[in-house]
Scaffold this active site. Structure first.
Site, mmCIF file in Angstrom:
data_model
loop_
_atom_site.group_PDB
_atom_site.id
_atom_site.type_symbol
_atom_site.label_atom_id
_atom_site.label_comp_id
_atom_site.label_asym_id
_atom_site.label_seq_id
_atom_site.Cartn_x
_atom_site.Cartn_y
_atom_site.Cartn_z
ATOM 1 N N GLY A 24 0.839 -1.197 0.000
ATOM 2 C CA GLY A 24 0.000 0.000 0.000
ATOM 3 C C GLY A 24 0.870 1.241 0.000
ATOM 4 C CD GLN A 48 3.312 5.762 2.592
ATOM 5 O OE1 GLN A 48 2.300 5.293 2.095
ATOM 6 N NE2 GLN A 48 4.209 5.013 3.199
ATOM 7 C CB CYS A 89 4.711 2.143 7.368
ATOM 8 S SG CYS A 89 4.356 3.662 6.464
ATOM 9 C CG LEU A 90 6.475 0.885 1.388
ATOM 10 C CD1 LEU A 90 5.949 1.202 -0.003
ATOM 11 C CD2 LEU A 90 7.600 -0.143 1.319
ATOM 12 C CG HIS A 127 -0.979 1.565 7.071
ATOM 13 N ND1 HIS A 127 -0.078 1.169 8.038
ATOM 14 C CD2 HIS A 127 -0.281 2.360 6.221
ATOM 15 C CE1 HIS A 127 1.102 1.714 7.776
ATOM 16 N NE2 HIS A 127 1.008 2.438 6.673
ATOM 17 C CD GLU A 128 -1.296 2.545 2.510
ATOM 18 O OE1 GLU A 128 -0.879 3.706 2.404
ATOM 19 O OE2 GLU A 128 -0.564 1.602 2.874
ATOM 20 C CG HIS A 171 -0.034 6.936 5.193
ATOM 21 N ND1 HIS A 171 1.052 7.495 5.818
ATOM 22 C CD2 HIS A 171 0.258 5.615 5.060
ATOM 23 C CE1 HIS A 171 1.957 6.545 6.049
ATOM 24 N NE2 HIS A 171 1.490 5.394 5.603
#
Ligand code: ZN
Length: 177
Positions: A45, A50, A102-103, A144-145, A148
């Protein structure tokens, strides 16, 4: 085009996104580039913040074989990858507590509680409003996304103790942001 992924410490991760007024070719290109960036980083994701953008858009691709079998079946009707424009979580049911990463927080994993099932709505790349119900890992990714897109990251979901245990890693990430 592969974007650079913003890491913890970058101020853009705290920013609330701006709703997309219309799905244009620019938005479709952004979605394609975000998917390319996510796959290059082997993530499941990615949200606009990000990659340093503030349009309200995120992309998700949770492979069905990464899910527990009961959720793989539950989520089978949802096509991957998912591009969510202006996503909204409309309801949550149950609780799941599992490892999350998370990236923007490379090397950091923590047990995070999330809703087990999520009902969400979004606009697709044709500009059509849709809604879907997901469970398991996909439900976790949607939560999660979407977080963000409102400037909320996984550390906001951690306990004080969990944050303390990764304080050194966070400091190193922030110093390199
Ligand atoms: Zn993330």
């Amino acid at each position: 085009m592969v974007y650079e992924i913003m890491k913890y410490g970058d101020e853009v991760l705290r920013r609330e996104s701006t709703p997309v007024a219309e799905v244009t070719d620019e938005i479709r290109q952004l979605a394609a580039d975000m998917l390319e960036t996510m796959y290059a980083a082997q993530g499941v994701g990615l949200a606009a913040e990000q990659v340093g953008r503030t349009e309200r858009i995120c992309v998700i691709d949770v492979p069905h074989d990464a899910e527990k079998p009961e959720w793989a079946e539950f989520n089978a009707a949802i096509p991957m990858p998912l591009v969510l424009v202006n996503p909204e979580v409309t309801s949550l049911e149950g609780v799941q507590r599992d490892d999350e990463g998370c990236l923007s927080f490379p090397g950091i994993y923590a047990k995070i509680s999330r809703g087990e099932k999520v009902v969400f709505s979004y606009t697709d790349l044709e500009g059509k409003r849709r809604s879907a119900t997901a469970g398991g890992l996909l439900a976790r990714a949607v939560q999660h996304e979407t977080d963000h897109l409102f400037g909320v990251t996984m550390i906001d979901k951690m306990s004080q103790l969990q944050r303390m245990s990764i304080a050194g890693k966070l400091r190193r990430l922030r110093d390199h942001a």
